[in-house]
Write a protein that holds these residues in place. Structure first.
Motif, mmCIF file in Angstrom:
data_model
loop_
_atom_site.group_PDB
_atom_site.id
_atom_site.type_symbol
_atom_site.label_atom_id
_atom_site.label_comp_id
_atom_site.label_asym_id
_atom_site.label_seq_id
_atom_site.Cartn_x
_atom_site.Cartn_y
_atom_site.Cartn_z
ATOM 1 N N ALA A 149 -18.262 -22.712 5.406
ATOM 2 C CA ALA A 149 -18.886 -22.512 6.715
ATOM 3 C C ALA A 149 -19.336 -23.866 7.238
ATOM 4 O O ALA A 149 -20.038 -24.612 6.553
ATOM 5 C CB ALA A 149 -20.088 -21.581 6.577
ATOM 6 N N GLU A 150 -18.870 -24.170 8.435
ATOM 7 C CA GLU A 150 -19.264 -25.444 9.052
ATOM 8 C C GLU A 150 -19.510 -25.158 10.523
ATOM 9 O O GLU A 150 -18.629 -24.613 11.197
ATOM 10 C CB GLU A 150 -18.150 -26.463 8.885
ATOM 11 C CG GLU A 150 -18.608 -27.876 9.140
ATOM 12 C CD GLU A 150 -17.524 -28.889 8.796
ATOM 13 O OE1 GLU A 150 -17.863 -30.045 8.638
ATOM 14 O OE2 GLU A 150 -16.350 -28.524 8.688
ATOM 15 N N GLY A 151 -20.684 -25.493 11.013
ATOM 16 C CA GLY A 151 -21.040 -25.097 12.367
ATOM 17 C C GLY A 151 -20.968 -23.574 12.432
ATOM 18 O O GLY A 151 -21.442 -22.879 11.532
ATOM 19 N N ASP A 152 -20.304 -23.042 13.489
ATOM 20 C CA ASP A 152 -20.200 -21.589 13.622
ATOM 21 C C ASP A 152 -18.988 -21.020 12.900
ATOM 22 O O ASP A 152 -18.817 -19.806 12.808
ATOM 23 C CB ASP A 152 -20.101 -21.205 15.110
ATOM 24 C CG ASP A 152 -21.432 -21.442 15.801
ATOM 25 O OD1 ASP A 152 -22.450 -21.442 15.086
ATOM 26 O OD2 ASP A 152 -21.433 -21.644 17.024
ATOM 27 N N GLU A 153 -18.120 -21.908 12.420
ATOM 28 C CA GLU A 153 -16.863 -21.444 11.798
ATOM 29 C C GLU A 153 -17.063 -21.056 10.342
ATOM 30 O O GLU A 153 -17.677 -21.789 9.573
ATOM 31 C CB GLU A 153 -15.845 -22.586 11.827
ATOM 32 C CG GLU A 153 -15.309 -22.848 13.194
ATOM 33 C CD GLU A 153 -13.795 -22.958 13.157
ATOM 34 O OE1 GLU A 153 -13.179 -22.374 12.249
ATOM 35 O OE2 GLU A 153 -13.265 -23.634 14.038
ATOM 36 N N THR B 15 -25.817 -27.768 7.160
ATOM 37 C CA THR B 15 -24.805 -27.522 8.198
ATOM 38 C C THR B 15 -23.458 -27.157 7.578
ATOM 39 O O THR B 15 -22.594 -26.622 8.256
ATOM 40 C CB THR B 15 -24.639 -28.758 9.096
ATOM 41 O OG1 THR B 15 -24.417 -29.888 8.244
ATOM 42 C CG2 THR B 15 -25.863 -29.001 9.939
ATOM 43 N N ASP C 271 -25.318 -16.692 6.717
ATOM 44 C CA ASP C 271 -26.359 -16.789 7.755
ATOM 45 C C ASP C 271 -27.710 -17.128 7.136
ATOM 46 O O ASP C 271 -28.449 -17.961 7.647
ATOM 47 C CB ASP C 271 -26.481 -15.464 8.514
ATOM 48 C CG ASP C 271 -25.388 -15.324 9.565
ATOM 49 O OD1 ASP C 271 -24.732 -16.349 9.875
ATOM 50 O OD2 ASP C 271 -25.168 -14.192 10.046
ATOM 51 N N ARG D 295 -27.638 -20.729 5.947
ATOM 52 C CA ARG D 295 -27.608 -21.653 7.086
ATOM 53 C C ARG D 295 -29.004 -21.773 7.720
ATOM 54 O O ARG D 295 -29.398 -22.843 8.166
ATOM 55 C CB ARG D 295 -26.607 -21.122 8.110
ATOM 56 C CG ARG D 295 -26.128 -22.169 9.055
ATOM 57 C CD ARG D 295 -24.871 -21.890 9.796
ATOM 58 N NE ARG D 295 -24.496 -20.516 9.995
ATOM 59 C CZ ARG D 295 -23.234 -20.111 10.167
ATOM 60 N NH1 ARG D 295 -22.260 -20.977 10.139
ATOM 61 N NH2 ARG D 295 -22.950 -18.857 10.361
#
Ligand code: PXL
Length: 285
Positions: free
Chosen positions: A237-241, A219, A211, A214
């Protein structure tokens, strides 16, 4: 060929290099594969299987054109007790200016091992000058491993990389030591969490770290090398995943693993692979 024709042809070659257009050919029916171009800011270490010595062949083998910007020439990497180093800082600016005069552009840029804050500034400026709207900027902070900074790095370097490079990045690939340095998490604590039978504390700590990273802008975030018993976990981690990819540890970790990992991941993403698949491919190499 007279000299006028030659100069026109040379220009055409430069234009084709720049735009990615296929050169004029007698047979236009066969497609001409134009490789993506990836500029790589990294050193050349003659011995130790790392940096540009592994980046150039690996990226080339994946069908992407590797365009190096050397930061230094070393006899060997700094994991050995001593080395000879020729610093390239003062040559980087005219080298890069020459590329700008040719109006070169890149589909991707990797920044990796640099020694000085001045080189980080040059790399940040390079990204500003050469990135197109869709250029993938891949930042490997390349400054530490196994809980310690590489020899020659100062404590302030991490903050400099965070503010100048991570904020401009599309994808970042710190190892777990570097991720701790970039976010202020305690490496020894994370290492201890990784040994606990349950993964709850480890995962929650890594999620907080992701977090924080990010929030700086990238991204795609890859955190490599979390050792858990006989396994190595890489986090993507990519986007919310956020995925935790666990693989078997094979042999001792060596200098240069990070450069090979970055090269495979970045070149594969440029060729259209998803970040997760690219990381699985790099981890399995
Ligand atoms: O990839 C890591 C690396 C690259 N270049 C040099 C290094 C190291 C790690 O030790 O010393 C010169």
């Amino acid at each position: 060929m007279n000299s006028k024709e030659k100069s026109v042809n040379d220009h055409t070659a430069i234009d084709n290099e720049r735009t990615g257009a296929a050169p004029a050919r007698a047979d236009r029916s066969r497609p001409f594969p134009v490789p993506k171009k990836l500029a790589v800011i990294n050193d050349i270490s003659g011995y130790g299987r790392c940096s540009l010595c592994v980046t150039i062949p690996v990226i080339s083998a994946l069908g992407v054109q590797c365009c190096p910007v050397p930061t230094a020439v070393l006899s060997n990497h700094t994991g050995f007790p001593s080395e000879y180093k020729y610093d390239f800082t003062e040559h980087m600016k005219p080298y890069i200016d020459a590329w700008e005069q040719l109006h070169l552009q890149f589909d991707g840029i990797i920044t990796a091992y640099m020694n000085y804050e001045e080189q980080v500034r040059i790399a940040a400026d390079f990204i500003d000058r050469f990135r197109k709207d869709d250029t993938m900027v891949f930042v490997d902070p390349a400054m530490a491993d196994h809980g310690r900074l590489y020899r020659g790095f100062t404590d302030s370097y991490a903050g400099y990389v965070r503010d100048r490079l991570i904020r401009q990045a599309t994808i970042i690939k710190p190892n777990i030591t570097e991720a701790c340095l970039l976010t202020g998490f305690d490496y020894d604590k994370v290492k201890a969490y990784a040994q606990e039978p349950r993964q709850r504390k480890l995962k929650s700590c890594i999620m907080n770290m992701v977090d924080e990273l990010r929030a700086l802008g990238p991204t795609g975030i890859i955190i490599t090398g979390i050792e858990r018993q006989d396994r190595i976990i890489n986090v993507v981690a990519e986007g919310d995943e956020v995925r935790f990819i666990s693989g078997r540890k094979t042999g001792q970790s060596r200098g240069g693993t990070g450069d090979i990992f970055s090269s495979i991941t970045a070149a594969s993403v440029l060729q259209g692979m998803s970040l997760e698949k690219a990381v699985r491919k790099a981890a399995g190499f």
